[in-house]
Design a protein around this motif. Structure first.
Motif, PDB file in Angstrom:
ATOM      1  N   LEU A 179      10.152  58.156  12.190  1.00 20.95           N
ATOM      2  CA  LEU A 179       9.723  58.353  13.580  1.00 20.95           C
ATOM      3  C   LEU A 179       8.251  58.765  13.737  1.00 20.95           C
ATOM      4  CD1 LEU A 179      10.435  58.226  16.542  1.00 20.95           C
ATOM      5  CD2 LEU A 179      11.562  60.430  16.368  1.00 20.95           C
ATOM      6  N   PRO A 180       7.762  59.704  12.924  1.00 22.05           N
ATOM      7  CA  PRO A 180       6.350  60.086  13.105  1.00 22.05           C
ATOM      8  C   PRO A 180       5.366  58.944  12.810  1.00 22.05           C
ATOM      9  CG  PRO A 180       7.536  61.772  11.872  1.00 22.05           C
ATOM     10  CD  PRO A 180       8.435  60.590  11.950  1.00 22.05           C
ATOM     11  N   GLU A 228      15.536  68.738  16.350  1.00 20.58           N
ATOM     12  CA  GLU A 228      14.483  68.081  15.571  1.00 20.58           C
ATOM     13  C   GLU A 228      14.057  66.767  16.233  1.00 20.58           C
ATOM     14  OE1 GLU A 228      15.611  66.919  11.609  1.00 20.58           O
ATOM     15  OE2 GLU A 228      13.546  66.541  11.019  1.00 20.58           O
ATOM     16  N   PHE A 229      15.044  66.012  16.700  1.00 19.14           N
ATOM     17  CA  PHE A 229      14.703  64.756  17.374  1.00 19.14           C
ATOM     18  C   PHE A 229      13.914  65.048  18.649  1.00 19.14           C
ATOM     19  CE2 PHE A 229      15.579  61.586  20.664  1.00 19.14           C
ATOM     20  CZ  PHE A 229      15.000  60.481  20.060  1.00 19.14           C
ATOM     21  N   ALA A 230      14.374  66.036  19.419  1.00 16.55           N
ATOM     22  CA  ALA A 230      13.685  66.376  20.673  1.00 16.55           C
ATOM     23  C   ALA A 230      12.234  66.768  20.387  1.00 16.55           C
ATOM     24  CB  ALA A 230      14.424  67.502  21.385  1.00 16.55           C
ATOM     25  N   ALA A 231      12.038  67.540  19.321  1.00 14.52           N
ATOM     26  CA  ALA A 231      10.679  67.995  18.987  1.00 14.52           C
ATOM     27  C   ALA A 231       9.792  66.822  18.572  1.00 14.52           C
ATOM     28  CB  ALA A 231      10.746  69.029  17.867  1.00 14.52           C
ATOM     29  N   LEU A 232      10.335  65.911  17.787  1.00 15.87           N
ATOM     30  CA  LEU A 232       9.534  64.756  17.354  1.00 15.87           C
ATOM     31  C   LEU A 232       9.262  63.802  18.521  1.00 15.87           C
ATOM     32  CD1 LEU A 232      11.097  63.984  13.854  1.00 15.87           C
ATOM     33  CD2 LEU A 232       8.803  64.852  14.313  1.00 15.87           C
ATOM     34  N   SER A 238       5.576  62.495  20.390  1.00 13.55           N
ATOM     35  CA  SER A 238       5.251  61.090  20.127  1.00 13.55           C
ATOM     36  C   SER A 238       4.754  60.369  21.376  1.00 13.55           C
ATOM     37  CB  SER A 238       6.481  60.375  19.571  1.00 13.55           C
ATOM     38  OG  SER A 238       7.337  60.006  20.628  1.00 13.55           O
ATOM     39  N   ASP A 239       4.215  59.167  21.160  1.00  9.26           N
ATOM     40  CA  ASP A 239       3.744  58.369  22.299  1.00  9.26           C
ATOM     41  C   ASP A 239       4.640  57.141  22.505  1.00  9.26           C
ATOM     42  OD1 ASP A 239       3.075  57.031  20.028  1.00  9.26           O
ATOM     43  OD2 ASP A 239       0.953  56.780  20.496  1.00  9.26           O
ATOM     44  N   ASN A 240       5.907  57.271  22.133  1.00 11.89           N
ATOM     45  CA  ASN A 240       6.865  56.169  22.318  1.00 11.89           C
ATOM     46  C   ASN A 240       7.715  56.398  23.562  1.00 11.89           C
ATOM     47  OD1 ASN A 240       6.310  54.958  19.630  1.00 11.89           O
ATOM     48  ND2 ASN A 240       7.253  56.854  18.889  1.00 11.89           N
ATOM     49  N   TYR A 241       8.395  55.337  23.997  1.00 12.93           N
ATOM     50  CA  TYR A 241       9.471  55.468  24.973  1.00 12.93           C
ATOM     51  C   TYR A 241      10.788  55.346  24.195  1.00 12.93           C
ATOM     52  CZ  TYR A 241       6.744  54.917  29.350  1.00 12.93           C
ATOM     53  OH  TYR A 241       5.905  55.093  30.422  1.00 12.93           O
ATOM     54  N   TYR A 242      11.817  56.028  24.686  1.00 12.13           N
ATOM     55  CA  TYR A 242      13.116  56.010  24.002  1.00 12.13           C
ATOM     56  C   TYR A 242      14.214  55.546  24.959  1.00 12.13           C
ATOM     57  CZ  TYR A 242      10.509  58.737  20.656  1.00 12.13           C
ATOM     58  OH  TYR A 242       9.549  59.142  19.760  1.00 12.13           O
ATOM     59  N   VAL A 243      15.011  54.599  24.500  1.00 10.35           N
ATOM     60  CA  VAL A 243      16.178  54.151  25.263  1.00 10.35           C
ATOM     61  C   VAL A 243      17.390  54.520  24.414  1.00 10.35           C
ATOM     62  CG1 VAL A 243      17.368  52.205  26.323  1.00 10.35           C
ATOM     63  CG2 VAL A 243      14.860  52.234  26.246  1.00 10.35           C
TER      64      VAL A 243
END
Lengths: 149, 321
Positions: free
Chosen positions: B74-75, B95-99, B103-108
């Motif tokens: 992810l990073p 951990e996922f929430a923090a990463l 980040s500069d991604n969008y998540y679906v």
């Protein structure tokens, strides 16, 4: 009797569709209950133990039926003693979960509050609190007392 | 990342077409609607490219993220739209929430779980439905629809009691405005307490006010509660600061331009949820004016008659006076 336990627990299968793909038996698929569940939820017909006819995808293998139906079939037929995560099922599976729970002792694991509002005469034992609920309203009320998800 | 992205994913038999406009989008709903199929198509298209026979049309790279080494991968991913299937239990981790926040991604994210660590909007929770077969009779068209429609749980009536998610300036505003109108008002001190406070209130006509921009994780339970208790209704604006900005009290054409199209201005790496951006924007735009805004304590000028009426006017369908 349907028994519900919320939160992370031992012996639970978090993603039942993967477990199903690797463990299902042919005879589970042609059982009248599975045929009915596949017809009702996936709108698909069981042609044989290894072939399903989907109106969207055409002829498909058993591994391509929905994750919800795979989970229901496991709840109905798997005798490994594992508890399946019913959060892999949409609310359109709630009626079948209740139905399977009437036919056998069924324990399901939930990580969200499933909507059983369309199930008539809903009854379940809430294992986190030990309370037997006799309606959807009682179930929803009881979930307030349960922190685990 | 910022902006709205139109995405088409298709093969010979299926076509998915939808827009993504925030960093966090949730897809849930009934079984057998094609959620996993969408993920599998995106997975194949990302791994095999055109050779997969799947066409993905989007300005940004659309990809999936699976497996135990997600936190190493992810990073390294930037400026992409990442689709996550329900098998990925890591989406509920801190951990996922923090990463994701950094980040500069969008998540679906495909999940029925509430994900309290992620501040997603009530407006970005979707289901998938089939819209039919059009020009090509062999291909089924799938679209996304909003699961929660404000009209279903808003109410055009004066409430007996108000429960506000907020405990700061927003709560102060509704408490004082409520007192004048004879409406009791209490704070839930956070979104996770909202349902419990509502359940304990036991009144005939209750209105809950919460920040729609980040209330997503509470919606499943709140919605079921409201369907069972029609005496409880909800008003879910983006945030209290959004209401003030929308009221026109703050000068500046730029504010109204931003509100018409927030996704074009809100950088996801800086603002994990839109609510934080609107708070920043209001603080910035009201600086050194008589309406200088502070989230911690309400500026009394917002309670003057003209200002109060302007704010309440934004709250469509909610009767205070």
């Amino acid at each position: 009797m349907l028994k519900i336990i919320f939160g992370d627990i031992k012996n639970s299968v978090y993603h039942p569709p993967t477990y199903f793909d690797n463990q299902y038996e042919d005879e589970w698929i042609t059982d009248p209950m599975s045929v009915q569940m596949i017809k009702e939820i996936d709108k698909s017909e069981v042609v044989s133990a290894r072939l399903i006819d989907s109106p969207v995808l055409g002829p498909i293998s058993v591994k391509e039926i929905s994750g919800g139906v795979k989970t229901l079939i496991l709840m109905a037929f798997d005798d490994s003693g594992r508890i399946f995560n019913a959060s892999a099922c949409g609310d359109n599976c709630a009626g079948w979960i209740a139905e399977i729970g009437k036919r056998k002792d069924l324990t399901i694991n939930l990580h969200h509050v499933m909507d059983f509002s369309r199930v008539k005469n809903f009854e379940a034992l809430m294992l986190n609190t030990g309370k037997l609920v006799h309606s959807y309203a009682e179930y929803l009320e009881e979930t307030l007392c349960i922190k685990e998800r | 990342m910022k902006g709205k992205y139109h995405i088409i994913v298709q093969n010979k038999r299926l076509r998915y077409e939808f827009d993504i406009r925030r960093n966090l989008t949730i897809i849930r709903g009934d079984s057998a609607t094609g959620k996993t199929t969408l993920i599998n198509m995106l997975d194949s298209a990302f791994s095999l490219g055109e050779g997969s026979g799947i066409e993905v049309v989007c300005e940004k790279v659309c990809r999936t993220l699976r497996g135990k080494d997600w936190n190493f991968l992810l990073p390294q991913i930037h400026d992409q739209i990442i689709f996550l299937d329900e098998e990925s239990s890591f989406v509920k981790s801190k951990e996922f929430a923090a990463l994701a926040r950094k980040s500069d991604n969008y998540y679906v994210i495909i999940t029925r779980e509430d994900l309290p660590n992620l501040p997603y909007s009530v407006d970005e929770i979707y289901g998938i439905h089939t819209s039919g077969k059009y020009h090509d009779l062999r291909r089924t068209y799938n679209e996304m629809y909003r699961i929660y429609q404000a009209s279903e749980f808003s109410a055009d009536r004066k409430p007996e009691r108000i429960v506000v998610e907020d405990s700061n300036a927003g709560f102060e505003f509704f408490k004082k405005t409520g007192e004048e109108a004879g409406i009791a008002c209490e704070s839930a001190n956070g979104k996770s307490n909202l349902r419990n406070v509502i359940a304990k209130a036991a009144v005939k006509n209750l209105l809950a006010i919460a920040d729609g921009a980040a209330i997503g994780s509470e919606m499943n339970e709140l919605y079921q509660y409201m369907m069972l208790h029609p005496e409880v209704r909800c008003y879910l604006p983006e945030s209290f600061e959004w209401i003030i900005l929308k009221s026109g009290l703050i000068d500046g054409r730029i504010v109204q331009q931003i509100l018409e199209n927030p996704e074009a201005y809100i950088e996801s790496r800086e603002y994990f949820s839109w609510e934080r951006y609107f708070s920043f924007l209001l603080t910035e735009q009201s600086k050194d004016t008589y309406l200088q805004y502070s989230k911690n304590k309400l500026n009394e000028n917002y309670l003057h008659d003209k200002e109060k009426r302007a704010i309440l006017k934004v709250m469509n369908g909610i009767k205070f006076l």
